[in-house]
Design an enzyme around this catalytic site. Structure first.
Site, PDB file in Angstrom:
ATOM      1  N   ASP A  24      13.279   5.956   5.163  1.00 19.44           N
ATOM      2  CA  ASP A  24      13.664   6.813   6.644  1.00 19.44           C
ATOM      3  C   ASP A  24      13.725   8.181   6.259  1.00 19.44           C
ATOM      4  OD1 ASP A  24      13.610   4.344   7.976  1.00 19.44           O
ATOM      5  OD2 ASP A  24      15.621   4.002   7.184  1.00 19.44           O
ATOM      6  N   LYS A  27       9.069  10.247   6.079  1.00 17.91           N
ATOM      7  CA  LYS A  27       7.515  10.135   5.043  1.00 17.91           C
ATOM      8  C   LYS A  27       6.443  10.342   6.189  1.00 17.91           C
ATOM      9  CE  LYS A  27       8.646   6.634   3.005  1.00 17.91           C
ATOM     10  NZ  LYS A  27       9.771   6.235   3.283  1.00 17.91           N
ATOM     11  N   GLY A  51       8.432   1.718   9.226  1.00 14.49           N
ATOM     12  CA  GLY A  51       8.316   2.518  10.466  1.00 14.49           C
ATOM     13  C   GLY A  51       8.162   3.904  10.358  1.00 14.49           C
ATOM     14  N   HIS A  52       6.817   4.254  10.399  1.00 19.39           N
ATOM     15  CA  HIS A  52       6.573   5.760  10.288  1.00 19.39           C
ATOM     16  C   HIS A  52       6.516   6.372  11.617  1.00 19.39           C
ATOM     17  CE1 HIS A  52       5.220   4.640   5.874  1.00 19.39           C
ATOM     18  NE2 HIS A  52       6.615   4.679   5.960  1.00 19.39           N
ATOM     19  N   GLN A 235       8.922   2.339   2.372  1.00 17.12           N
ATOM     20  CA  GLN A 235      10.362   2.396   1.941  1.00 17.12           C
ATOM     21  C   GLN A 235      10.564   3.495   0.746  1.00 17.12           C
ATOM     22  OE1 GLN A 235       8.173  -0.965   1.985  1.00 17.12           O
ATOM     23  NE2 GLN A 235       8.864  -0.839   4.217  1.00 17.12           N
ATOM     24  N   ARG A 314      18.313  -0.965  14.395  1.00 15.33           N
ATOM     25  CA  ARG A 314      19.550  -1.021  13.911  1.00 15.33           C
ATOM     26  C   ARG A 314      20.033   0.529  13.610  1.00 15.33           C
ATOM     27  NH1 ARG A 314      19.054  -4.626   8.667  1.00 15.33           N
ATOM     28  NH2 ARG A 314      16.748  -3.633   8.455  1.00 15.33           N
TER      29      ARG A 314
HETATM   30  P1  IMP Z   1      12.807  -6.130   3.890  1.00 17.43           P
HETATM   31  O1  IMP Z   1      11.902  -5.148   3.334  1.00 17.43           O
HETATM   32  O2  IMP Z   1      12.569  -6.686   5.251  1.00 17.43           O
HETATM   33  O3  IMP Z   1      12.709  -7.430   2.871  1.00 17.43           O
HETATM   34  O4  IMP Z   1      14.275  -5.559   3.796  1.00 17.43           O
HETATM   35  C1  IMP Z   1      14.903  -5.537   2.633  1.00 17.43           C
HETATM   36  C2  IMP Z   1      15.955  -4.204   2.718  1.00 17.43           C
HETATM   37  O5  IMP Z   1      15.047  -2.952   2.827  1.00 17.43           O
HETATM   38  C3  IMP Z   1      16.703  -4.081   4.009  1.00 17.43           C
HETATM   39  O6  IMP Z   1      18.038  -3.402   3.657  1.00 17.43           O
HETATM   40  C4  IMP Z   1      15.768  -3.093   4.902  1.00 17.43           C
HETATM   41  O7  IMP Z   1      16.785  -2.686   5.935  1.00 17.43           O
HETATM   42  C5  IMP Z   1      15.273  -2.381   4.125  1.00 17.43           C
HETATM   43  N1  IMP Z   1      14.007  -1.908   4.447  1.00 17.43           N
HETATM   44  C6  IMP Z   1      12.792  -2.433   4.464  1.00 17.43           C
HETATM   45  N2  IMP Z   1      11.910  -1.396   5.199  1.00 17.43           N
HETATM   46  C7  IMP Z   1      12.706  -0.459   5.283  1.00 17.43           C
HETATM   47  C8  IMP Z   1      11.984   1.073   5.679  1.00 17.43           C
HETATM   48  O8  IMP Z   1      10.939   1.347   6.184  1.00 17.43           O
HETATM   49  N3  IMP Z   1      13.304   1.853   5.913  1.00 17.43           N
HETATM   50  C9  IMP Z   1      14.333   1.782   5.739  1.00 17.43           C
HETATM   51  N4  IMP Z   1      14.906   0.403   5.001  1.00 17.43           N
HETATM   52  C10 IMP Z   1      13.977  -0.676   4.989  1.00 17.43           C
END
Ligand code: IMP
Length: 445
Positions: A24, A27, A51-52, A235, A314
């Site tokens: 976040d 990017k 989520g870009h 990420q 969230r």
């Molecule tokens: P997952 O990628 O859904 O398995 O989540 C694993 C961890 O990565 C969690 O803490 C999510 O909140 C975090 N996470 C996954 N994608 C993003 C993103 O695009 N931005 C911020 N945190 C992310």
């Protein structure tokens, strides 16, 4: 149509963009901003957990799977095999963009080796999160982890499988066998209609067939013709499966190295690496965040920065800029330059803290520890800087930034050991400063 026949007189650089913190960082905006300098934008990891957000002339686009370059006509967008793709989410995203007049024709290609996220992955994820009790990862519940588990477990289903009606049923049966074994162990009664799933997947295959390609070859050929590629990471470093705050990470390689493995290109093809860091730090989900602010100030920063997940809504946890984290990211990614975003969020603050180290058992650590128990027991060491208490929102010239803001940027750059070549002062594409003396400017000279 991709600008594929225009050719390129001189070799333009291929650049990786990677997040420096916990995601976040903004990017989407920076990829969108730089996209017009490239012929190809290729995403190398993750799925619709990302989520870009891109804002163009007051219009807001949130991209989850499709590279942010899609918003520029004439750019070829590639979804690499390092990604995991939920075909329902993909079609929904395509339809949503087409409805808003974004061109999606032969400018979007998908790797034939990319693994799929299927409905049973979401069930597996909720079982796994429930079983962890208090130690939940706080995932996005998109099925990301289980899809990568199936990939590593060699029972995943790939894009190319959707095109083969003879072998898909056997592969799906293997996925089902594994799924049901786990369900039995968890006393869960599965309710999935696998026959319907097979039909749905074959139908996806037919619709997506024109887009499914060996994208590694597409990239090799593009680069051989002199086209330049922007490699887009999702990420971020501290969420990387190897380098992040394991196990509170995502399941893919989010660091710059992921561009190589997730797209099938040689490391020698990467000419530069741009890290994206926020002027402070945020994280969604559980896990250590040593510089977490807490209290009403954190609440204020969350509000000013609109720090709510683009995918899940969230609230994001907010912390001061953590130089230990960003220095670590600079080293493991090899950033040539950093884009610092959301500087304007600090505009009203009279005082700003910067985390320069972690106190642990009487010692000050300046490197990010591997052991989570150590990271959680650390106390941040802060340096206090005066705020600038003047608006920077929308400033587009470095010299017009208040002196306090320039001092803050210079201090972060010193602590992190990397230049700050781009400063973002607002959500719009144009609210951005590109520093003329930076590596970024030199890439595009
Ligand atoms: P997952 O990628 O859904 O398995 O989540 C694993 C961890 O990565 C969690 O803490 C999510 O909140 C975090 N996470 C996954 N994608 C993003 C993103 O695009 N931005 C911020 N945190 C992310």
């Amino acid at each position: 149509m991709p600008r594929f026949d225009e050719g390129q007189e001189k070799h333009m650089p291929n650049i990786v963009i990677a997040g420096a913190q916990w995601g976040d960082e903004g990017k989407g905006k920076i990829v969108d901003l730089l996209s017009e300098r490239f012929q190809v934008v290729a995403r190398y990891n993750g799925g619709h957990n990302a989520g870009h957000t891109v804002i163009i002339e007051d219009e807001k686009f949130v991209l989850h799977l499709i590279p942010s370059g899609i918003l520029h006509p004439g750019i070829l967008c590639v979804m690499g095999h390092g990604m995991v793709i939920d075909p329902w989410a993909l079609e929904k995203e395509i339809a949503g963009l087409v409805e808003r007049d974004v061109e999606i024709e032969d400018n979007l290609v998908i790797s034939d080796r990319a693994h799929l996220i299927l409905p049973h992955h979401r069930v597996l994820e909720s079982l796994a999160e429930a079983a962890r009790g208090e130690n939940k990862i706080g995932t996005t519940q998109r099925g990301i982890g289980p899809a990568y588990e199936d990939k590593a477990g060699r029972r995943g289903i790939r894009m190319s499988d959707l095109l083969n009606k003879d072998t898909l049923p056997g592969k799906l049966a293997e996925a089902r066998r594994h799924f049901e074994t786990i369900c039995r162990g968890s006393n869960h009664t599965p309710e999935l209609d696998w026959d319907q799933l097979l039909q749905d997947l074959l139908a996806f295959g037919e619709r997506l067939r024109p887009r499914i390609a060996d994208t590694s070859l597409v990239l090799q050929r593009s680069m051989a013709r002199g086209y330049s590629v922007l490699f887009e990471g999702a990420q971020a470093t501290l969420l990387d499966i190897d380098l992040g705050t394991y196990p509170y990470v995502t399941s893919s390689s989010a660091t710059a190295g992921g561009a190589v493995t997730g797209l099938g290109i040689s490391p020698t093809r990467v000419d530069g690496i741009l890290g994206i860091a926020k002027a402070y730090t945020t994280r969604v989900g559980a896990g250590p965040l040593p510089s977490e602010i807490g209290g009403s100030l954190e609440e204020e920063i969350r509000k000013r920065g609109a720090e709510f997940g683009a995918s899940t809504g969230r609230p994001r946890r907010c912390g001061w800029f953590d130089a230990v984290v960003t220095r670590y990211s600079t080293l493991v990614n090899g950033f040539d330059s950093i884009a610092l975003t959301k500087l304007d969020v600090f505009d009203p603050l009279a005082e700003i803290q910067v985390c320069t180290g972690y106190k642990y058992k009487g010692e000050v650590l300046t490197d990010f520890p591997a052991d989570l128990a150590v990271a959680e027991a650390c106390e941040p060491v802060y340096e206090t800087m005066p705020g600038w208490v003047e608006p920077t929102a929308g400033v587009r010239d470095y010299a017009l930034l208040p002196q306090g803001a320039q001092d803050y940027i210079a201090r972060l750059s010193d602590l992190v050991g990397c230049e700050i070549g781009i400063v973002s002062t607002g959500p719009d594409r144009l609210d951005t400063i590109l520093r003329r003396s930076s590596a970024v400017a030199a890439w595009f000279e």
